[in-house]
Design a protein around this motif. Structure first.
Motif, PDB file in Angstrom:
ATOM      1  N   LEU A  60       0.830  -1.197   0.000  1.00  0.00           N
ATOM      2  CA  LEU A  60       0.000   0.000   0.000  1.00  0.00           C
ATOM      3  C   LEU A  60       0.875   1.261   0.000  1.00  0.00           C
ATOM      4  O   LEU A  60       0.572   2.250  -0.679  1.00  0.00           O
ATOM      5  N   SER A  61       1.948   1.182   0.745  1.00  0.00           N
ATOM      6  CA  SER A  61       2.876   2.299   0.831  1.00  0.00           C
ATOM      7  C   SER A  61       3.534   2.554  -0.535  1.00  0.00           C
ATOM      8  O   SER A  61       3.672   3.702  -0.980  1.00  0.00           O
ATOM      9  N   ARG A  62       3.887   1.476  -1.239  1.00  0.00           N
ATOM     10  CA  ARG A  62       4.445   1.607  -2.605  1.00  0.00           C
ATOM     11  C   ARG A  62       3.447   2.267  -3.530  1.00  0.00           C
ATOM     12  O   ARG A  62       3.791   3.111  -4.354  1.00  0.00           O
ATOM     13  N   LEU A  63       2.186   1.864  -3.390  1.00  0.00           N
ATOM     14  CA  LEU A  63       1.138   2.425  -4.256  1.00  0.00           C
ATOM     15  C   LEU A  63       0.923   3.915  -3.930  1.00  0.00           C
ATOM     16  O   LEU A  63       0.846   4.755  -4.832  1.00  0.00           O
ATOM     17  N   ALA A  64       0.843   4.251  -2.648  1.00  0.00           N
ATOM     18  CA  ALA A  64       0.642   5.650  -2.239  1.00  0.00           C
ATOM     19  C   ALA A  64       1.769   6.533  -2.772  1.00  0.00           C
ATOM     20  O   ALA A  64       1.562   7.694  -3.136  1.00  0.00           O
ATOM     21  N   ARG A  65       2.965   5.953  -2.856  1.00  0.00           N
ATOM     22  CA  ARG A  65       4.142   6.688  -3.375  1.00  0.00           C
ATOM     23  C   ARG A  65       3.902   7.215  -4.779  1.00  0.00           C
ATOM     24  O   ARG A  65       4.390   8.287  -5.150  1.00  0.00           O
ATOM     25  N   ARG A  66       3.094   6.491  -5.569  1.00  0.00           N
ATOM     26  CA  ARG A  66       2.844   6.909  -6.941  1.00  0.00           C
ATOM     27  C   ARG A  66       2.011   8.189  -7.000  1.00  0.00           C
ATOM     28  O   ARG A  66       1.975   8.892  -8.003  1.00  0.00           O
ATOM     29  N   GLY A  67       1.290   8.489  -5.885  1.00  0.00           N
ATOM     30  CA  GLY A  67       0.495   9.715  -5.825  1.00  0.00           C
ATOM     31  C   GLY A  67       1.333  10.886  -5.347  1.00  0.00           C
ATOM     32  O   GLY A  67       1.329  11.966  -5.926  1.00  0.00           O
ATOM     33  N   SER A  68       2.070  10.660  -4.265  1.00  0.00           N
ATOM     34  CA  SER A  68       2.887  11.705  -3.676  1.00  0.00           C
ATOM     35  C   SER A  68       3.932  11.040  -2.794  1.00  0.00           C
ATOM     36  O   SER A  68       3.606  10.119  -2.028  1.00  0.00           O
ATOM     37  N   GLY A  69       5.168  11.518  -2.898  1.00  0.00           N
ATOM     38  CA  GLY A  69       6.250  10.879  -2.146  1.00  0.00           C
ATOM     39  C   GLY A  69       5.936  10.773  -0.664  1.00  0.00           C
ATOM     40  O   GLY A  69       6.025   9.692  -0.071  1.00  0.00           O
ATOM     41  N   SER A  70       5.543  11.889  -0.063  1.00  0.00           N
ATOM     42  CA  SER A  70       5.328  11.879   1.386  1.00  0.00           C
ATOM     43  C   SER A  70       4.169  10.958   1.797  1.00  0.00           C
ATOM     44  O   SER A  70       4.103  10.528   2.950  1.00  0.00           O
ATOM     45  N   ALA A  71       3.268  10.625   0.873  1.00  0.00           N
ATOM     46  CA  ALA A  71       2.150   9.712   1.172  1.00  0.00           C
ATOM     47  C   ALA A  71       2.651   8.305   1.479  1.00  0.00           C
ATOM     48  O   ALA A  71       1.999   7.554   2.219  1.00  0.00           O
ATOM     49  N   THR A  72       3.822   7.977   0.960  1.00  0.00           N
ATOM     50  CA  THR A  72       4.445   6.675   1.225  1.00  0.00           C
ATOM     51  C   THR A  72       4.522   6.430   2.735  1.00  0.00           C
ATOM     52  O   THR A  72       4.372   5.315   3.207  1.00  0.00           O
ATOM     53  N   ARG A  73       4.766   7.522   3.494  1.00  0.00           N
ATOM     54  CA  ARG A  73       4.986   7.403   4.941  1.00  0.00           C
ATOM     55  C   ARG A  73       3.720   7.543   5.771  1.00  0.00           C
ATOM     56  O   ARG A  73       3.782   7.540   6.997  1.00  0.00           O
ATOM     57  N   SER A  74       2.541   7.744   5.111  1.00  0.00           N
ATOM     58  CA  SER A  74       1.311   7.944   5.887  1.00  0.00           C
ATOM     59  C   SER A  74       0.459   6.683   6.001  1.00  0.00           C
ATOM     60  O   SER A  74      -0.655   6.741   6.492  1.00  0.00           O
ATOM     61  N   ILE A  75       0.988   5.536   5.588  1.00  0.00           N
ATOM     62  CA  ILE A  75       0.235   4.284   5.729  1.00  0.00           C
ATOM     63  C   ILE A  75       0.337   3.777   7.164  1.00  0.00           C
ATOM     64  O   ILE A  75      -0.596   3.205   7.712  1.00  0.00           O
ATOM     65  N   ASP A  76       1.498   4.013   7.797  1.00  0.00           N
ATOM     66  CA  ASP A  76       1.689   3.574   9.178  1.00  0.00           C
ATOM     67  C   ASP A  76       1.636   4.754  10.141  1.00  0.00           C
ATOM     68  O   ASP A  76       1.866   5.891   9.750  1.00  0.00           O
TER      69      ASP A  76
END
Ligand code: PMV
Length: 325
Positions: free
Chosen positions: A131-147
């Motif tokens: 999920l974090s990898r997928l969120a990264r495709r939207g915005s870099g900082s979103a990668t870190r908002s899964i946890d």
């Protein structure tokens, strides 16, 4: 297949910043970064895939967006469609829960919530790394908002290995982040543009990459040993190094507003008076102040006296992504 899902994700504040990509399309960062997820600012997003739609429909804070404004969201849904092999368009409803006109609307919580809702609605069942990898495709900082809590985003060696993992959960350390809401300046350089300019033109960029590695090592030790002064000092220095990349770019630019500088000086004065507190700042004028609960009241009253009671929001470590009904 249930084609509807709704999710909530919280924003995060980077203590070791992400400032540069080595792959624009995949949003692969040049360095690892580390953040703290915050409880006060979050986004709720629902996604419904519907065969009857001819285009994606995006409703943002109660307003339907035109196609141009919805492009980043549509592009993200295209990533999900490509991964699942489906073509169905979606209805997206998203609400940002941030103080009004705060300039804190965050792509981190936005794309983390969208990644969770869209992947689940499309039938994908992703674990947090995926999920974090997928969120990264939207915005870099979103990668870190899964946890929740402290989170590290690994630069990885490619798309499959660039995701975030938890460093310490949200209840691990009782800390506060005081967010000072400072008005946006009229001209704003997007974080993507800012990164590109810094990478391409700042003579200090290579040094930044080197120092980030060291900062990251040190801050992880500070988290492990709950050494607040170390944590704050490293975060503050790392933030200023990031802003030095904007000031040393050509042409130079800056996210500092007059009140950002005022806030930073106040924090330094508080420290000189024996109150441990440290600031950090992203690609916008708001300043966030790290403080331990026992000093929260005195720091809060100083900041409120300078900026107004309604201009300071008290946040604490927040949770990871949640699915809503
Ligand atoms: O996720 P983006 O593309 O908006 O970039 C965020 C960059 C900073 O907020 C300045 C730093 C960070 O690590 O979040």
């Amino acid at each position: 297949m249930n084609k509807y899902a709704k999710a909530r994700a919280h924003t995060n504040i980077a203590l070791i910043k992400y400032w540069g990509k080595r792959d624009e399309r995949l949003k692969l960062p040049t360095t690892n970064s580390l953040s703290l997820t915050l409880n006060q600012f979050y986004t709720d997003t629902s996604v419904q895939f519907d065969e009857r739609l001819v285009s994606d429909q995006v409703c943002f804070n109660g307003k339907i967006l035109d196609q141009a404004a919805a492009r980043r969201i549509t592009n993200f849904l295209d990533v999900v469609r490509t991964q699942t092999g489906m073509q169905t368009k979606a209805r997206v409803q998203t609400t940002n829960n941030v103080p009004t006109a705060a300039g804190l609307a965050s792509s981190a919580s936005g794309f983390a919530a969208l990644a969770a809702a869209a992947s689940r609605a499309s039938g994908m069942r992703l674990n947090h790394r995926e999920l974090s990898r997928l969120a990264r495709r939207g915005s870099g900082s979103a990668t870190r908002s899964i946890d929740g809590g402290f989170v590290e985003w690994h630069r990885g060696i490619g798309d499959r290995t660039s995701f975030a993992t938890p460093v310490a959960p949200k209840d691990y350390w009782d800390l506060n982040v005081l967010a000072i809401l400072i008005d946006e300046q009229p001209k704003k350089i997007s974080s993507s543009k800012g990164m590109q300019l810094s990478q391409a033109t700042s003579p200090y960029y290579a040094e930044w990459e080197k120092l980030c590695k060291q900062d990251l090592k040190k801050i992880k030790i500070a988290i492990k040993t709950k050494d607040f002064e170390q944590l704050g000092r490293i975060a503050e220095e790392n933030a200023m190094r990031m802003h030095a990349l904007t000031l040393s770019a050509s042409p130079d630019f800056s996210y500092f507003a007059a009140d950002s500088l005022k806030a930073m000086r106040l924090v330094q004065q508080l420290r000189a008076n024996g109150i441990p507190c440290y600031f950090t700042m992203d690609a916008g004028p708001n300043v966030k102040v790290l403080v331990e609960p026992e000093n929260r009241a005195s720091v809060l009253s100083t900041l409120q006296a300078a900026f107004g009671n309604d201009k300071v929001v008290v946040a604490a470590p927040g949770p990871g992504v949640q699915y809503l009904k």
